[in-house]
Design a protein around this motif. Structure first.
Motif, PDB file in Angstrom:
ATOM      1  N   VAL A 110      -5.311  -2.390  -1.920  1.00  0.00           N
ATOM      2  CA  VAL A 110      -4.472  -1.457  -1.180  1.00  0.00           C
ATOM      3  C   VAL A 110      -4.763  -0.081  -1.763  1.00  0.00           C
ATOM      4  O   VAL A 110      -5.408   0.044  -2.813  1.00  0.00           O
ATOM      5  CB  VAL A 110      -2.983  -1.825  -1.386  1.00  0.00           C
ATOM      6  CG1 VAL A 110      -2.653  -3.164  -0.739  1.00  0.00           C
ATOM      7  CG2 VAL A 110      -2.606  -1.824  -2.855  1.00  0.00           C
ATOM      8  N   THR A 111      -4.298   0.973  -1.121  1.00  0.00           N
ATOM      9  CA  THR A 111      -4.496   2.313  -1.684  1.00  0.00           C
ATOM     10  C   THR A 111      -3.327   2.646  -2.596  1.00  0.00           C
ATOM     11  O   THR A 111      -2.170   2.512  -2.192  1.00  0.00           O
ATOM     12  CB  THR A 111      -4.635   3.347  -0.561  1.00  0.00           C
ATOM     13  OG1 THR A 111      -5.823   3.046   0.175  1.00  0.00           O
ATOM     14  CG2 THR A 111      -4.755   4.754  -1.106  1.00  0.00           C
ATOM     15  N   PHE A 137      -3.016   0.835  11.990  1.00  0.00           N
ATOM     16  CA  PHE A 137      -3.750  -0.339  12.485  1.00  0.00           C
ATOM     17  C   PHE A 137      -3.707  -1.489  11.474  1.00  0.00           C
ATOM     18  O   PHE A 137      -4.242  -2.570  11.737  1.00  0.00           O
ATOM     19  CB  PHE A 137      -5.229   0.035  12.705  1.00  0.00           C
ATOM     20  CG  PHE A 137      -5.881   0.615  11.479  1.00  0.00           C
ATOM     21  CD1 PHE A 137      -6.348  -0.195  10.461  1.00  0.00           C
ATOM     22  CD2 PHE A 137      -6.000   1.989  11.322  1.00  0.00           C
ATOM     23  CE1 PHE A 137      -6.920   0.333   9.314  1.00  0.00           C
ATOM     24  CE2 PHE A 137      -6.572   2.536  10.187  1.00  0.00           C
ATOM     25  CZ  PHE A 137      -7.032   1.712   9.187  1.00  0.00           C
ATOM     26  N   CYS A 138      -3.087  -1.256  10.339  1.00  0.00           N
ATOM     27  CA  CYS A 138      -3.225  -2.188   9.228  1.00  0.00           C
ATOM     28  C   CYS A 138      -1.996  -3.070   9.029  1.00  0.00           C
ATOM     29  O   CYS A 138      -0.857  -2.593   9.022  1.00  0.00           O
ATOM     30  CB  CYS A 138      -3.466  -1.393   7.939  1.00  0.00           C
ATOM     31  SG  CYS A 138      -3.655  -2.441   6.490  1.00  0.00           S
ATOM     32  N   ARG A 151      -0.014   3.873   1.452  1.00  0.00           N
ATOM     33  CA  ARG A 151      -0.254   4.553   2.725  1.00  0.00           C
ATOM     34  C   ARG A 151       0.243   3.655   3.867  1.00  0.00           C
ATOM     35  O   ARG A 151       0.691   2.533   3.644  1.00  0.00           O
ATOM     36  CB  ARG A 151      -1.733   4.906   2.906  1.00  0.00           C
ATOM     37  CG  ARG A 151      -2.219   5.901   1.874  1.00  0.00           C
ATOM     38  CD  ARG A 151      -3.608   6.391   2.169  1.00  0.00           C
ATOM     39  NE  ARG A 151      -4.066   7.267   1.089  1.00  0.00           N
ATOM     40  CZ  ARG A 151      -5.283   7.763   0.996  1.00  0.00           C
ATOM     41  NH1 ARG A 151      -6.188   7.499   1.940  1.00  0.00           N
ATOM     42  NH2 ARG A 151      -5.633   8.533  -0.026  1.00  0.00           N
ATOM     43  N   ASN A 152       0.149   4.169   5.074  1.00  0.00           N
ATOM     44  CA  ASN A 152       0.677   3.414   6.217  1.00  0.00           C
ATOM     45  C   ASN A 152      -0.189   3.605   7.441  1.00  0.00           C
ATOM     46  O   ASN A 152       0.236   4.182   8.447  1.00  0.00           O
ATOM     47  CB  ASN A 152       2.118   3.847   6.493  1.00  0.00           C
ATOM     48  CG  ASN A 152       2.733   3.066   7.630  1.00  0.00           C
ATOM     49  OD1 ASN A 152       2.212   1.998   7.988  1.00  0.00           O
ATOM     50  ND2 ASN A 152       3.776   3.595   8.232  1.00  0.00           N
ATOM     51  N   CYS A 153      -1.428   3.120   7.357  1.00  0.00           N
ATOM     52  CA  CYS A 153      -2.336   3.251   8.498  1.00  0.00           C
ATOM     53  C   CYS A 153      -1.787   2.439   9.670  1.00  0.00           C
ATOM     54  O   CYS A 153      -1.339   1.305   9.481  1.00  0.00           O
ATOM     55  CB  CYS A 153      -3.729   2.776   8.119  1.00  0.00           C
ATOM     56  SG  CYS A 153      -4.407   3.679   6.714  1.00  0.00           S
ATOM     57  N   CYS A 205       0.837  -1.198   0.000  1.00  0.00           N
ATOM     58  CA  CYS A 205       0.000   0.000   0.000  1.00  0.00           C
ATOM     59  C   CYS A 205       0.874   1.251   0.000  1.00  0.00           C
ATOM     60  O   CYS A 205       1.960   1.264   0.582  1.00  0.00           O
ATOM     61  CB  CYS A 205      -0.875   0.006   1.251  1.00  0.00           C
ATOM     62  SG  CYS A 205      -2.053   1.350   1.252  1.00  0.00           S
ATOM     63  N   ILE A 241      -1.218  -4.752   6.334  1.00  0.00           N
ATOM     64  CA  ILE A 241      -0.752  -4.857   4.953  1.00  0.00           C
ATOM     65  C   ILE A 241       0.583  -4.126   4.783  1.00  0.00           C
ATOM     66  O   ILE A 241       0.782  -3.053   5.342  1.00  0.00           O
ATOM     67  CB  ILE A 241      -1.824  -4.311   3.988  1.00  0.00           C
ATOM     68  CG1 ILE A 241      -3.018  -5.280   3.991  1.00  0.00           C
ATOM     69  CG2 ILE A 241      -1.275  -4.111   2.589  1.00  0.00           C
ATOM     70  CD1 ILE A 241      -4.052  -5.057   2.935  1.00  0.00           C
TER      71      ILE A 241
HETATM   72  S1  SF4 Z   1      -4.498  -1.067   2.876  1.00  0.00           S
HETATM   73 FE1  SF4 Z   1      -5.949   0.494   3.528  1.00  0.00          FE
HETATM   74  S2  SF4 Z   1      -5.957   0.364   5.723  1.00  0.00           S
HETATM   75 FE2  SF4 Z   1      -4.118  -0.664   5.025  1.00  0.00          FE
HETATM   76  S3  SF4 Z   1      -2.476   0.910   5.041  1.00  0.00           S
HETATM   77 FE3  SF4 Z   1      -3.405   0.907   3.025  1.00  0.00          FE
HETATM   78  S4  SF4 Z   1      -4.967   2.476   3.113  1.00  0.00           S
HETATM   79 FE4  SF4 Z   1      -4.455   1.963   5.179  1.00  0.00          FE
END
Ligand code: SF4
Length: 295
Positions: A112-113, A76-77, A72-74, A70, A79
């Motif tokens: 994923v984003t 809580f996630c 991004r780097n949430c 992904c 991935i």
């Molecule tokens: S897959 Fe979704 S929840 Fe997980 S880091 Fe990427 S944007 Fe965030």
């Protein structure tokens, strides 16, 4: 943003109600083998979802498209995040093939984003819906989409492909966005759901929250009102579980009876259908929720 020392400070002990006999590793392996043969990823096995067989027994599974990294780097996630491969134009056909091979009747497609792509991957979502329908004309398709950075053309591309349900998770309450999902914007996600309803009333919208990240009941209630305010009719509420010590700590384990109360409250507030429970995830009982809203 919390530093790792702060993150490590509060590890709560998992309560009894969260102790579920997970399917044997071999069973995840069976799914992994089936999918890797098709060079595909499923959230079910990537996230070691405890509900995997319950969903499979309902002919439901969730495919993760657009790679497994992904942009991004949430916090809580689970991935992986970082640079991603270019989208694979053959992936939609493989998803259609695999869904047919698995005998699915309800297919959830998520990703994923991909903020690195001009359309955020919307084109591949649309192709995937079409390929699933080509292989299985009667299959029901739910898409769990990223926010496409507010790109309304990208949203239109997905909706024009005619999914049965448009899902976009708010994940948590606005106060926790900076620490939990710093690259997301609460109002942008609400706008996406609003635009989806403005685009067509034939596609119900759905969203979900994780509880246990430190939100207050008042904040949850306001967020539910916001969702209803943008025409969202299907809701999922589940327990946040820490994927690793590097991720945000669980602030609280919500007891099952409290999830039941939230379900009653949300239905009373106006949601058409709600799945609420410690093990509930975005696609949990997705087919049933849809059928309750669109028999
Ligand atoms: S897959 Fe979704 S929840 Fe997980 S880091 Fe990427 S944007 Fe965030």
């Amino acid at each position: 943003m919390m530093n790792h020392k702060q993150i490590k400070k509060t590890q709560l002990r998992k309560p009894a109600w969260l102790k579920k006999t997970l399917p044997k590793e071999s069973e995840y392996e069976k799914v992994r083998a089936l999918l890797s043969k098709s060079k595909l990823h499923s959230v079910c096995q990537e996230a070691k979802c405890p509900n995997i067989w319950e969903c499979f027994s309902q002919e439901t599974a969730t495919f993760l498209i657009l790679g497994d990294h992904c942009t991004r780097n949430c916090r809580f996630c689970a991935i992986a995040h970082g640079p991603s491969e270019p989208p694979d134009p053959e992936e939609p056909a493989r998803v259609g093939e695999a869904a047919k091979g698995m005998g699915l009747s309800y297919v959830v497609v998520t990703s994923v984003t991909r903020d690195d792509l001009p359309d955020g991957g919307a084109g591949l979502f649309a192709e995937t819906i079409k390929e699933i329908r080509k292989k299985m004309p009667n299959a029901l398709v739910e898409v769990l989409i990223p926010d496409f950075q507010g790109n309304t053309d990208a949203l239109q591309t997905v909706l024009d492909a005619g999914p049965n349900v448009l899902n976009h998770n708010l994940e948590t309450v606005p106060r926790l966005y900076p620490s939990a999902r710093p690259e997301a914007v609460y109002d942008r996600s609400l706008d996406l759901l609003k635009n989806a309803r403005a685009h067509t009333l034939h596609i119900p919208t759905k969203s979900g929250l994780m509880l246990g990240l430190g939100e207050s009941p008042e904040e949850v209630e306001i967020t539910l009102k916001d969702l209803l305010g943008v025409g969202c009719s299907i809701l999922t509420l589940g327990q946040y579980l820490q994927p690793s010590k590097e991720h945000l700590p669980v602030e609280r384990f919500i007891p099952p009876e409290e999830f039941d109360k939230w379900r009653e409250k949300a239905l009373g507030m106006g949601f058409s259908e709600v799945a609420s429970g410690p093990f509930v995830r975005s696609s949990y009982h997705a087919k049933e929720l849809y059928q309750a809203v669109r028999p």
